[in-house]
Design a protein around this motif. Structure first.
Motif, PDB file in Angstrom:
ATOM      1  N   LYS A   1       0.833  -1.201   0.000  1.00  0.00           N
ATOM      2  CA  LYS A   1       0.000   0.000   0.000  1.00  0.00           C
ATOM      3  C   LYS A   1       0.873   1.258   0.000  1.00  0.00           C
ATOM      4  O   LYS A   1       0.615   2.214  -0.759  1.00  0.00           O
ATOM      5  CB  LYS A   1      -0.913  -0.024   1.228  1.00  0.00           C
ATOM      6  CG  LYS A   1      -1.773   1.221   1.385  1.00  0.00           C
ATOM      7  CD  LYS A   1      -2.591   1.140   2.663  1.00  0.00           C
ATOM      8  CE  LYS A   1      -3.368   2.433   2.889  1.00  0.00           C
ATOM      9  NZ  LYS A   1      -4.130   2.390   4.161  1.00  0.00           N
ATOM     10  N   TYR A   2       1.901   1.274   0.862  1.00  0.00           N
ATOM     11  CA  TYR A   2       2.797   2.426   0.915  1.00  0.00           C
ATOM     12  C   TYR A   2       3.495   2.649  -0.429  1.00  0.00           C
ATOM     13  O   TYR A   2       3.575   3.769  -0.933  1.00  0.00           O
ATOM     14  CB  TYR A   2       3.874   2.209   1.991  1.00  0.00           C
ATOM     15  CG  TYR A   2       3.434   2.495   3.400  1.00  0.00           C
ATOM     16  CD1 TYR A   2       2.588   3.555   3.695  1.00  0.00           C
ATOM     17  CD2 TYR A   2       3.891   1.704   4.456  1.00  0.00           C
ATOM     18  CE1 TYR A   2       2.188   3.813   4.988  1.00  0.00           C
ATOM     19  CE2 TYR A   2       3.496   1.956   5.756  1.00  0.00           C
ATOM     20  CZ  TYR A   2       2.650   3.013   6.027  1.00  0.00           C
ATOM     21  OH  TYR A   2       2.265   3.276   7.298  1.00  0.00           O
TER      22      TYR A   2
ATOM     23  N   GLU B   1       2.910   1.512  -3.486  1.00  0.00           N
ATOM     24  CA  GLU B   1       2.151   1.697  -4.724  1.00  0.00           C
ATOM     25  C   GLU B   1       1.833   3.167  -4.957  1.00  0.00           C
ATOM     26  O   GLU B   1       1.721   3.628  -6.105  1.00  0.00           O
ATOM     27  CB  GLU B   1       0.845   0.893  -4.670  1.00  0.00           C
ATOM     28  CG  GLU B   1       1.004  -0.574  -5.005  1.00  0.00           C
ATOM     29  CD  GLU B   1      -0.318  -1.315  -4.962  1.00  0.00           C
ATOM     30  OE1 GLU B   1      -1.309  -0.727  -4.448  1.00  0.00           O
ATOM     31  OE2 GLU B   1      -0.369  -2.471  -5.403  1.00  0.00           O
ATOM     32  N   THR B   2       1.692   3.912  -3.859  1.00  0.00           N
ATOM     33  CA  THR B   2       1.274   5.309  -3.973  1.00  0.00           C
ATOM     34  C   THR B   2       2.221   6.147  -4.826  1.00  0.00           C
ATOM     35  O   THR B   2       1.762   6.913  -5.703  1.00  0.00           O
ATOM     36  CB  THR B   2       1.122   5.916  -2.561  1.00  0.00           C
ATOM     37  OG1 THR B   2       0.180   5.153  -1.818  1.00  0.00           O
ATOM     38  CG2 THR B   2       0.643   7.357  -2.642  1.00  0.00           C
TER      39      THR B   2
ATOM     40  N   ILE C   1       1.586   5.442  -8.417  1.00  0.00           N
ATOM     41  CA  ILE C   1       0.259   5.929  -8.832  1.00  0.00           C
ATOM     42  C   ILE C   1       0.321   7.429  -9.128  1.00  0.00           C
ATOM     43  O   ILE C   1      -0.251   7.919 -10.125  1.00  0.00           O
ATOM     44  CB  ILE C   1      -0.785   5.628  -7.744  1.00  0.00           C
ATOM     45  CG1 ILE C   1      -1.029   4.113  -7.664  1.00  0.00           C
ATOM     46  CG2 ILE C   1      -2.090   6.358  -8.014  1.00  0.00           C
ATOM     47  CD1 ILE C   1      -1.924   3.684  -6.524  1.00  0.00           C
ATOM     48  N   ILE C   2       1.027   8.178  -8.266  1.00  0.00           N
ATOM     49  CA  ILE C   2       1.175   9.621  -8.493  1.00  0.00           C
ATOM     50  C   ILE C   2       1.896   9.873  -9.827  1.00  0.00           C
ATOM     51  O   ILE C   2       1.492  10.743 -10.628  1.00  0.00           O
ATOM     52  CB  ILE C   2       1.931  10.266  -7.325  1.00  0.00           C
ATOM     53  CG1 ILE C   2       1.090  10.167  -6.036  1.00  0.00           C
ATOM     54  CG2 ILE C   2       2.253  11.723  -7.622  1.00  0.00           C
ATOM     55  CD1 ILE C   2       1.825  10.624  -4.794  1.00  0.00           C
TER      56      ILE C   2
ATOM     57  N   GLN D   1      -1.012  17.871  -4.886  1.00  0.00           N
ATOM     58  CA  GLN D   1      -0.832  16.424  -4.706  1.00  0.00           C
ATOM     59  C   GLN D   1      -0.148  16.108  -3.369  1.00  0.00           C
ATOM     60  O   GLN D   1      -0.522  15.147  -2.685  1.00  0.00           O
ATOM     61  CB  GLN D   1      -0.016  15.857  -5.868  1.00  0.00           C
ATOM     62  CG  GLN D   1      -0.795  15.730  -7.156  1.00  0.00           C
ATOM     63  CD  GLN D   1       0.005  15.040  -8.235  1.00  0.00           C
ATOM     64  OE1 GLN D   1       1.226  15.213  -8.339  1.00  0.00           O
ATOM     65  NE2 GLN D   1      -0.683  14.262  -9.079  1.00  0.00           N
TER      66      GLN D   1
ATOM     67  N   PHE E   1      -1.544  13.522  -0.620  1.00  0.00           N
ATOM     68  CA  PHE E   1      -0.835  12.278  -0.308  1.00  0.00           C
ATOM     69  C   PHE E   1       0.188  12.552   0.798  1.00  0.00           C
ATOM     70  O   PHE E   1       1.292  13.054   0.527  1.00  0.00           O
ATOM     71  CB  PHE E   1      -0.143  11.715  -1.557  1.00  0.00           C
ATOM     72  CG  PHE E   1      -1.096  11.311  -2.641  1.00  0.00           C
ATOM     73  CD1 PHE E   1      -1.730  10.081  -2.606  1.00  0.00           C
ATOM     74  CD2 PHE E   1      -1.357  12.178  -3.704  1.00  0.00           C
ATOM     75  CE1 PHE E   1      -2.607   9.703  -3.617  1.00  0.00           C
ATOM     76  CE2 PHE E   1      -2.238  11.806  -4.710  1.00  0.00           C
ATOM     77  CZ  PHE E   1      -2.875  10.572  -4.666  1.00  0.00           C
TER      78      PHE E   1
ATOM     79  N   TYR F   1       1.885  10.552   2.648  1.00  0.00           N
ATOM     80  CA  TYR F   1       2.973   9.608   2.886  1.00  0.00           C
ATOM     81  C   TYR F   1       4.095   9.693   1.853  1.00  0.00           C
ATOM     82  O   TYR F   1       4.981   8.862   1.848  1.00  0.00           O
ATOM     83  CB  TYR F   1       2.435   8.173   2.932  1.00  0.00           C
ATOM     84  CG  TYR F   1       1.566   7.929   4.133  1.00  0.00           C
ATOM     85  CD1 TYR F   1       2.122   7.773   5.396  1.00  0.00           C
ATOM     86  CD2 TYR F   1       0.176   7.877   4.001  1.00  0.00           C
ATOM     87  CE1 TYR F   1       1.330   7.554   6.504  1.00  0.00           C
ATOM     88  CE2 TYR F   1      -0.627   7.662   5.109  1.00  0.00           C
ATOM     89  CZ  TYR F   1      -0.054   7.496   6.353  1.00  0.00           C
ATOM     90  OH  TYR F   1      -0.836   7.300   7.444  1.00  0.00           O
TER      91      TYR F   1
END
Length: 588
Positions: A56-57, A59-60, A63-64, A92, A96, A98
């Motif tokens: 999860k961490y 992938e972000t 994705i951005i 952004q 986001f 993280y």
């Protein structure tokens, strides 16, 4: 044949002890197996939880990059308007929390537009800008609340993003990928970082326009791992295939002062991590050889062992890490140990209660049987009391029936025995009379009859001589020392002599035998019959029974003759009569 006192309790308690012991052993064995299975499942679940959060961490950032690349391709972001681009990055970064930086480096001009967060999950942002128009200076501006440049924070000359590792990694890969771990210095401290990078090409051609990058500080992973291990003695760490640390559930830094990663086997600040890495190097020839999930147990300390789960973590962008979870066995076995202790305590309690009840029940069962056994022995020794079995005879069960049969049997035996004794006594009396008659007839015609009379006379003279010496012998008795000669003569008158054969019992231990004995000839042994222990041998001139004569106390020992013995005996009844007639003796 063993006694029923022992066989009945053993027959009752042995199966009970066996059952309790067997059930306890099975319970402990099952609990231990369940605890081990729970340990393995817990390790697997923990590793899955960690890898899920990692995915999860991580992938972000990609994705951005994907969002920004699509926006550029579709014309929503115009690369010719860099100031609008940095404002877009600011929005952004606010969304986001993280990610620690969003960057774009221009291929043609060497410009840089980026938004940087100094610490994870903080709203304090700054713009980092590089532009050839200002001598390729790298300038950091504080971002205000509206996403505009504020105060200038610092400045660095001769900065070209195209020469940076993150830019070159993307150009070389030609596709979205990760950079290696690198140190990144900000205004506060050094941190380890990894960047998701993506080359941007002109639509319809392979002409490079620039590189998108999103920075991700590894401390965020470390903070997550610390939360998982908070309050426990477990250790969680992530390593590269080379064994260098990516993150760990510890407050200690995983890099040195120059920002270089520390290898897990050299992480002296955390002995458990170090010991685990050394074990992996020894058993698996390093982390690089582990291709699939491993779960094992090893002893890193002198106490209990540790459970270890190693889970490979990979993604489509090229990450190839290993997640290692180390948990001391005591964390999993705590419940088992409590269950084991409770099982032992309850088992011992049940066992103690069962033993007590077993003893009570066996006593209840064996008591009437033993009483019947004693009754049978008494019947055999002619000492049975018919009333002794009356309580048992009142019972309505089989024991009561048996007791009544015993009473009837004893009554019949005693009646027959008494009748037999009477007949035997009568027969003995008639036999004695017949023997005496035959003896007189024989002696009257025997020439040695005169000699026999002379021997008899001689014996009477010796007896008379012995009687004359009784004065002196009685005077030696402590109770008679104060008697004068007349009183001694009176004492001799109430006594009598009796001659006994060898091994004749005079009285027995604990009997109430109120007589005084003075040995004239022969010897007598005193001994404890119950203990089979001799006490003393008495000979002519010795006396015994004085206490029983004076105070009516039971005898403390058994007395028997060792040879033909003549005794002078004073009976208590005669003694009391003498005391009544002679008051001075009683007063003395």
């Amino acid at each position: 044949m063993p006694s029923i006192r022992k066989t009945v309790p053993i027959a009752f308690l042995f199966p009970l002890l066996t059952c309790v012991g067997l059930l306890g052993t099975i319970a402990l064995y099952t609990s231990h197996n369940d605890a081990e299975n729970f340990s393995r499942q817990s390790l697997t679940m923990m590793s899955e939880q960690i890898t899920e959060h990692l995915r999860k961490y991580l992938e972000t950032p990609h994705i951005i990059n994907q969002i920004n690349a699509d926006a550029i391709e579709q014309g929503q972001l115009n690369l010719d308007e860099p100031n609008k681009l940095e404002r877009h990055f600011w929005y952004q970064a606010k969304a986001f929390k993280y990610v620690n930086g969003i960057l774009f480096g221009y291929e043609a001009s060497g410009k840089l537009r980026s938004i940087i967060r100094e610490k994870s999950n903080q709203d304090e942002l700054m713009f980092n800008v590089a532009d050839p128009s200002i001598n390729r200076a790298y300038v950091a501006y504080k971002a205000d609340e509206r996403g505009k440049r504020g105060k200038e924070l610092n400045k660095q000359d001769n900065f070209d993003p195209r020469k940076r590792n993150w830019y070159q990694t993307a150009v070389k890969a030609g596709k979205p990928t990760w950079t290696g771990v690198f140190e990144k210095k900000n205004t506060q401290e050094i941190q380890l970082c990894v960047s998701a990078v993506r080359p941007v090409y002109q639509q319809g051609s392979r002409k490079l326009q620039g590189v998108l990058a999103v920075d991700f500080f590894l401390t965020q992973i470390g903070e997550f791992l610390k939360k998982l291990s908070h309050g426990n003695s477990r250790e969680i760490f992530i390593v590269e295939r080379s064994g260098e640390l990516i993150a760990a559930s510890t407050d200690n830094r995983i890099f040195d002062d120059q920002g270089k990663q520390i290898e897990a086997k050299n992480f002296f600040q955390e002995p458990l991590i170090k010991a685990t890495a050394e074990y992996v190097n020894k058993e698996y020839n390093g982390f690089g050889k582990i291709e699939k999930e491993k779960q094992f147990k090893f002893s890193s300390r002198k106490t209990e062992p540790d459970w270890v789960q190693i889970t490979p973590f990979q993604d489509k962008y090229g990450l190839n890490w290993l997640v290692v979870v180390v948990v001391p066995e005591k964390e999993f076995m705590g419940g088992f140990q409590r269950t084991r202790d409770v099982t032992i305590i309850v088992g011992l309690g049940v066992l103690a209660f069962s033993l007590l009840m077993g003893l009570v029940v066996t006593r209840w069962l064996t008591k009437p049987i033993l009483e019947m056994n004693d009754a049978a022995k008494q019947i055999a020794s002619s000492e049975f009391d018919l009333n002794s079995l009356t309580p048992l005879a009142k019972r309505s069960d089989e024991i009561g029936q048996l007791a009544r049969v015993f009473q009837e049997m004893a009554d019949i035996i005693y009646s027959r025995e008494k009748s037999l004794k009477d007949r035997v006594q009568q027969l003995l009396s008639e036999t004695d009379k017949a023997k005496k008659t035959a003896l007189l007839k024989h002696m009257s015609g025997n020439v040695d009859f005169q000699e026999l009379l002379m021997r008899s006379r001689s014996c009477r003279e010796k007896t008379t001589l012995t009687t004359q010496n009784l004065n002196k012998l009685l005077h030696l008795v402590p109770s008679f020392q104060d008697f004068n000669s007349i009183q001694l003569q009176n004492l001799i008158k109430i006594g009598y002599q009796n001659t006994l054969f060898t091994d004749v019992v005079i009285f027995r231990e604990d009997e109430l035998h109120n007589k005084f004995y003075l040995i004239i000839t022969g010897s007598v042994e005193l001994y404890l019959e119950k203990l089979q222990k001799p006490l003393k041998v008495l000979s002519a001139g010795d006396f015994f029974g004085e206490e029983s004569l004076l105070s009516s106390t039971p005898q403390v020992a058994t007395a028997r003759t060792l040879e033909p013995t003549t005794l002078f005996i004073i009976d208590q009844q005669e003694w009391q009569t003498l005391l009544l007639n002679q008051k001075e003796l009683a007063n003395g």
